[in-house]
Design an enzyme around this catalytic site. Structure first.
Site, PDB file in Angstrom:
ATOM      1  N   LYS A  64       3.499 -15.231   1.804  1.00  0.00           N
ATOM      2  CA  LYS A  64       3.713 -15.702   0.437  1.00  0.00           C
ATOM      3  C   LYS A  64       5.088 -16.209   0.354  1.00  0.00           C
ATOM      4  O   LYS A  64       5.536 -15.463  -0.431  1.00  0.00           O
ATOM      5  CB  LYS A  64       3.157 -15.022  -0.384  1.00  0.00           C
ATOM      6  N   ASP A  99     -12.201  -9.250   3.931  1.00  0.00           N
ATOM      7  CA  ASP A  99     -13.429  -9.330   3.095  1.00  0.00           C
ATOM      8  C   ASP A  99     -13.818 -10.765   3.074  1.00  0.00           C
ATOM      9  O   ASP A  99     -15.120 -11.104   3.164  1.00  0.00           O
ATOM     10  CB  ASP A  99     -13.047  -8.811   1.698  1.00  0.00           C
ATOM     11  N   ASP A 104      -2.631 -18.155  -0.011  1.00  0.00           N
ATOM     12  CA  ASP A 104      -3.425 -18.693  -0.932  1.00  0.00           C
ATOM     13  C   ASP A 104      -4.350 -19.779  -0.177  1.00  0.00           C
ATOM     14  O   ASP A 104      -5.549 -20.112  -0.244  1.00  0.00           O
ATOM     15  CB  ASP A 104      -2.705 -19.225  -2.163  1.00  0.00           C
ATOM     16  N   ASP A 135      -6.353  -7.205   3.904  1.00  0.00           N
ATOM     17  CA  ASP A 135      -7.339  -6.665   3.230  1.00  0.00           C
ATOM     18  C   ASP A 135      -8.161  -7.539   2.566  1.00  0.00           C
ATOM     19  O   ASP A 135      -9.274  -7.473   2.888  1.00  0.00           O
ATOM     20  CB  ASP A 135      -6.683  -5.408   2.034  1.00  0.00           C
ATOM     21  N   TYR A 189       0.771  -1.107  -0.174  1.00  0.00           N
ATOM     22  CA  TYR A 189      -0.179  -0.010   0.080  1.00  0.00           C
ATOM     23  C   TYR A 189       0.761   1.245  -0.063  1.00  0.00           C
ATOM     24  O   TYR A 189       0.233   2.314  -0.361  1.00  0.00           O
ATOM     25  CB  TYR A 189      -0.791   0.168   1.327  1.00  0.00           C
TER      26      TYR A 189
END
Ligand code: IPM
Ligand code: MG
Length: 362
Positions: free
Chosen positions: A188, A248, A220, A244, A141
């Site tokens: 990751k 969701d 993942d 983020d 970000y």
């Protein structure tokens, strides 16, 4: 207790949900004899229109001087053009960064009354009670970027430093110690260098917490485990972008994005020696339903409960607000996002008023 709370309505449904949240804070102040002063400031698209910037200096200064900040949501199609020099979202990012709120706490707890509102099977959801701690002021970000000005090439950079990882992992570990003593660190590391640093620093930091059960999970795989075995998780700590996305996804475990609150905290202490915090629902500004009075105010109201707990140290008051939300859900009153298909739903204000009534009388 006296406290100044900055209210940032934002755009879309933002003003509708903050109005209900503020109503609840006022009732809490009244019932428990606190003096809350509300300082309305402007951020996001509205601020771009009025002042030409998504985060006016005055807003940042007011937030820094307050005990806590409550934000609705920002954004909308009006400010979405590819050539916009500023964007509403930049206001929120600049506020988080400007206040150094590096840890974003997003609890996901399934309200039993909403079991059927989730699209996931009830037996998988049984017992879901997790906390995602998302790193909020670093990562991709805030890394170096190139905009697609030439319409050919663009990039973003995911950069993390040891102190940035260490402090958020420790905050997450401290939270886990107070909960079910389990932590899953997400990265990751099989592909990204920044994730290999993340995993190394997280491993070192977590070695100081021998009582915790620790897992390192690739992002993942985490996306899959969250749906397959969500009740197994306690605290999940992740970098900015992974957190983020995962929150969701996790919100669907709770039935609706309209239910989930968040707290963003840093080391900065307010005048009560508690962390200055930014409290916001995790949902967006939902321009499609703005102005209709049907937005779910519960995420904003539950964000107030977090505000009372973390930035004002008012645990009892926070619990009263949370129980009031439970009580209203138990009455079967629902905004459309959590209503059973084919059943009648209620509006934003109706829900806010019912919660207020419960808080007043509870
Ligand atoms: C969130 C939102 C924000 C983010 C946007 C509005 C900038 O999606 O709080 O999760 O990406 O952090
Ligand atoms: Mg998001």
């Amino acid at each position: 207790m006296d406290a100044t709370i900055v209210i940032l309505d934002g755009d879309g449904i933002g003003p509708e949900v903050t109005a209900e949240a503020k109503k609840i804070l006022a009732v809490v102040a009244d019932r428990f004899g606190h003096g809350f002063a509300f300082d309305h400031q402007i951020i996001g698209g509205g601020a771009i229109d009025q002042f030409g910037t998504s985060l006016p200096e005055e807003t940042l200064a007011a937030a820094a001087a307050a005990e806590a900040v409550l934000l609705g949501a920002v954004g909308g199609p009006k400010w979405d053009g590819p050539d916009s020099p500023d964007r509403p979202e930049r206001g929120v990012l600049a506020l988080r960064k400007g206040l150094d709120l590096f840890a974003n706490l997003r609890p996901v707890k399934l309200q039993p009354q909403l079991l059927s509102a989730s699209s996931i099977k009830e037996e998988v959801l049984e017992g879901v009670d997790l906390l995602v701690v998302r790193e909020l002021t670093g990562g991709i970000y805030f890394g170096d970027r190139k905009e697609p000005d030439d319409n050919f090439e663009a990039y973003d950079t995911m950069l993390y430093t040891r102190p940035e990882i260490d402090r958020v992992v420790r905050l997450a570990a401290d939270s886990a110690m107070e909960r079910k003593r389990k932590i899953a660190s997400v990265d990751k590391a099989n592909v990204l260098a920044s994730s290999r640093l993340w995993r190394g620093v997280a491993t070192e930091a977590l070695a100081d917490y021998p009582e915790l059960e620790v897992e390192h999970i690739l992002v993942d795989a985490m996306a899959m485990h969250l749906i397959r075995r969500p009740a197994d998780f306690d605290v999940i700590v992740a970098g900015n972008l992974f957190g983020d996305i995962l929150t969701d996804e996790a919100s669907m475990l709770a039935g609706s994005m309209g239910m989930l609150p968040s707290a963003s905290l840093g080391d900065v202490n307010n005048r009560h020696n508690l962390p200055l915090g930014l409290y916001e629902p995790i949902h967006g500004s939902a321009p499609d339903i703005a102005g209709q009075g049907i937005a779910n105010p519960l995420a904003a109201i539950l964000s107030c409960a977090m505000l009372l707990r973390y930035s004002l140290g008012l645990d009892e008051e926070a619990a009263v607000v949370e129980s009031a939300v439970d009580a209203v859900l138990a009455m079967g009153v629902r905004t459309p996002d959590i209503a059973q298909p084919g059943t009648e739903s209620a509006g934003t204000e109706v829900l806010g008023d019912l919660v207020a009534q419960e808080v007043r009388g509870a």
